[in-house]
Design a protein around this motif. Sequence first.
Motif, PDB file in Angstrom:
ATOM      1  N   VAL A 288      13.530  -4.729  -1.666  1.00 42.65           N
ATOM      2  CA  VAL A 288      14.662  -4.675  -2.765  1.00 42.65           C
ATOM      3  C   VAL A 288      15.289  -5.868  -2.213  1.00 42.65           C
ATOM      4  O   VAL A 288      15.986  -5.977  -1.074  1.00 42.65           O
ATOM      5  N   THR A 289      15.779  -6.851  -3.145  1.00 42.90           N
ATOM      6  CA  THR A 289      16.531  -7.806  -2.757  1.00 42.90           C
ATOM      7  C   THR A 289      18.125  -7.378  -3.554  1.00 42.90           C
ATOM      8  O   THR A 289      18.284  -7.068  -4.503  1.00 42.90           O
ATOM      9  N   LEU A 290      18.824  -7.029  -2.437  1.00 44.68           N
ATOM     10  CA  LEU A 290      20.044  -6.079  -2.596  1.00 44.68           C
ATOM     11  C   LEU A 290      21.051  -7.041  -2.601  1.00 44.68           C
ATOM     12  O   LEU A 290      21.503  -8.036  -1.820  1.00 44.68           O
ATOM     13  N   ALA A 291      22.328  -7.134  -3.703  1.00 47.88           N
ATOM     14  CA  ALA A 291      23.346  -7.758  -3.958  1.00 47.88           C
ATOM     15  C   ALA A 291      24.620  -6.999  -3.043  1.00 47.88           C
ATOM     16  O   ALA A 291      24.817  -5.925  -3.030  1.00 47.88           O
ATOM     17  N   VAL A 292      25.086  -8.000  -2.270  1.00 48.79           N
ATOM     18  CA  VAL A 292      26.432  -7.245  -1.280  1.00 48.79           C
ATOM     19  C   VAL A 292      27.694  -8.237  -1.523  1.00 48.79           C
ATOM     20  O   VAL A 292      27.618  -9.402  -1.181  1.00 48.79           O
TER      21      VAL A 292
ATOM     22  N   ASP B 122      11.946   2.035   3.428  1.00 48.95           N
ATOM     23  CA  ASP B 122      11.753   2.586   5.177  1.00 48.95           C
ATOM     24  C   ASP B 122      12.791   1.909   6.061  1.00 48.95           C
ATOM     25  O   ASP B 122      12.752   2.569   7.123  1.00 48.95           O
ATOM     26  N   ASP B 123      13.714   1.164   5.774  1.00 54.51           N
ATOM     27  CA  ASP B 123      14.702   0.708   6.543  1.00 54.51           C
ATOM     28  C   ASP B 123      15.827   1.488   6.570  1.00 54.51           C
ATOM     29  O   ASP B 123      16.132   2.464   5.637  1.00 54.51           O
ATOM     30  N   SER B 124      16.540   1.318   7.426  1.00 53.72           N
ATOM     31  CA  SER B 124      17.584   2.497   7.867  1.00 53.72           C
ATOM     32  C   SER B 124      18.917   1.791   7.346  1.00 53.72           C
ATOM     33  O   SER B 124      19.090   0.628   7.207  1.00 53.72           O
TER      34      SER B 124
ATOM     35  N   SER C 206       0.908  -1.130   0.011  1.00 55.01           N
ATOM     36  CA  SER C 206       0.023   0.012   0.052  1.00 55.01           C
ATOM     37  C   SER C 206       0.863   1.128  -0.110  1.00 55.01           C
ATOM     38  O   SER C 206       0.310   2.307  -0.163  1.00 55.01           O
ATOM     39  N   SER C 207       2.276   1.231   0.236  1.00 56.84           N
ATOM     40  CA  SER C 207       3.089   2.482   0.208  1.00 56.84           C
ATOM     41  C   SER C 207       4.388   2.067  -0.377  1.00 56.84           C
ATOM     42  O   SER C 207       4.881   0.861  -0.576  1.00 56.84           O
ATOM     43  N   ARG C 208       5.003   2.970  -0.769  1.00 59.27           N
ATOM     44  CA  ARG C 208       6.361   2.765  -1.371  1.00 59.27           C
ATOM     45  C   ARG C 208       7.123   2.324  -0.206  1.00 59.27           C
ATOM     46  O   ARG C 208       8.498   1.506  -0.669  1.00 59.27           O
ATOM     47  N   GLY C 209       7.407   2.498   0.972  1.00 55.55           N
ATOM     48  CA  GLY C 209       8.061   2.265   1.953  1.00 55.55           C
ATOM     49  C   GLY C 209       8.052   0.581   2.147  1.00 55.55           C
ATOM     50  O   GLY C 209       8.944  -0.090   2.727  1.00 55.55           O
ATOM     51  N   ASP C 210       7.079  -0.186   1.738  1.00 56.03           N
ATOM     52  CA  ASP C 210       6.981  -1.291   1.775  1.00 56.03           C
ATOM     53  C   ASP C 210       7.316  -2.362   0.672  1.00 56.03           C
ATOM     54  O   ASP C 210       7.253  -3.380   0.793  1.00 56.03           O
ATOM     55  N   GLU C 211       7.944  -1.605  -0.199  1.00 57.01           N
ATOM     56  CA  GLU C 211       8.654  -2.236  -1.381  1.00 57.01           C
ATOM     57  C   GLU C 211       9.749  -2.966  -1.023  1.00 57.01           C
ATOM     58  O   GLU C 211      10.743  -2.208  -0.308  1.00 57.01           O
TER      59      GLU C 211
ATOM     60  N   THR D 230      20.442   7.051   8.250  1.00 57.02           N
ATOM     61  CA  THR D 230      19.852   7.216   6.742  1.00 57.02           C
ATOM     62  C   THR D 230      19.017   6.279   6.380  1.00 57.02           C
ATOM     63  O   THR D 230      19.261   4.974   6.560  1.00 57.02           O
ATOM     64  N   LEU D 231      18.026   6.791   5.589  1.00 55.62           N
ATOM     65  CA  LEU D 231      17.096   5.899   5.356  1.00 55.62           C
ATOM     66  C   LEU D 231      17.392   5.237   3.876  1.00 55.62           C
ATOM     67  O   LEU D 231      18.080   6.096   2.985  1.00 55.62           O
ATOM     68  N   LEU D 232      17.015   4.106   3.705  1.00 60.68           N
ATOM     69  CA  LEU D 232      17.496   3.455   2.191  1.00 60.68           C
ATOM     70  C   LEU D 232      16.854   4.337   1.044  1.00 60.68           C
ATOM     71  O   LEU D 232      17.380   4.313  -0.118  1.00 60.68           O
ATOM     72  N   SER D 233      15.539   4.841   1.426  1.00 54.48           N
ATOM     73  CA  SER D 233      14.907   5.389   0.265  1.00 54.48           C
ATOM     74  C   SER D 233      15.852   6.615  -0.308  1.00 54.48           C
ATOM     75  O   SER D 233      15.597   7.174  -1.317  1.00 54.48           O
TER      76      SER D 233
END
Length: 333
Positions: free
Chosen positions: A22-26, A40-42, A15-20, A78-81
């Motif tokens: 991302v599978t991030l490669a590290v 919305d994660d930091s 319902s919101s962009r913050g809930d999308e 810092t927020l990941l957004s």
Amino acid sequence: MACDGAAALCSESSSSRGDEEVTLAVKWSGRDYTVRVCADDSVGELKRLICEVTNVLPKRQKLLYPKAPPSKLSSDSTLLSDLQLKSSFKMTMIGTVEDDIIVDPVDAPEIVDDFELGQDDVTDIKDKVVNIQKLNRRINQYKVELLNPCRSGKKLLVLDIDYTLFDHRSTAENPIELMRPYLHEFLSAAYAEYDIIIWSATSMKWVELKMGQLGVLNNPNYKITALLDHLAMITVQSDSRGIFDCKPLGLIWAHFPEYYNSKNTIMFDDLKRNFVMNPQNGLVIRPFRKAHINRGTDRELVKLTHYLLAIAELEDLSKLDHRKWEAFTERNI
């Protein structure tokens, strides 16, 4: 959880962009790993997830990401957004695993500036949709390993370690010298009415090491139900206090709903902020510092033993004002 290819962006229904998500490669130490994060994660939350797959503690991590200013990546708040994560880029982590930890590292972050949140702030934080979503993700991600079975009919006592059970900053030849007085007597008495879970904002390796050194894990007079570490915590944001970590008891209740809930759980911690998702269940214990000076006079656990036993027969612990625990004990003992 190694990743063989580039990271992919997962657009799950929300319902919101913050809930999308991302599978991030590290990339770290020649290998690729994947972590699932939300906008919305930091950065602090990202480091915790990276720690889960690499065992490099967050404080040991340095993150590099194309087009992201180093100043933003170096700040846990810092927020990941704000980093504009893209599937075409790979994050690099530089850090070292700590294999031989004997005592809590002296450069570990220490929070001494605990703060009081207003009732409006607390209500906003615990009821905010984004924080509930974070809690649900943590429930799905974190596995609680039982050391001993949950016991039907018992209440639950959740205990912090640093400055609650142990002075982790003072020096001593033997860890027993830094143990809070009457610890084993306290745990033995509490065990008659409560299951006991230890929850520390440090790594599981440190939790197991310290509890083992203090003789908590193999004591014949009581049993520890489970150990939780920093990976079980979530990051929340307050308009007045910014971003910080806390310990949501809802994670435990979700894993063991047939045993524990908000009515039968109490949590001891020296930091009020750790209770923000469940303020009605938290009791702020006086911190145990300077053990070599105070261990002869500290009787906090003796007095709290009386309180725990006095409230053990109550049906709903969440209705108590745990800030007034000493007055309650005096009236009922």
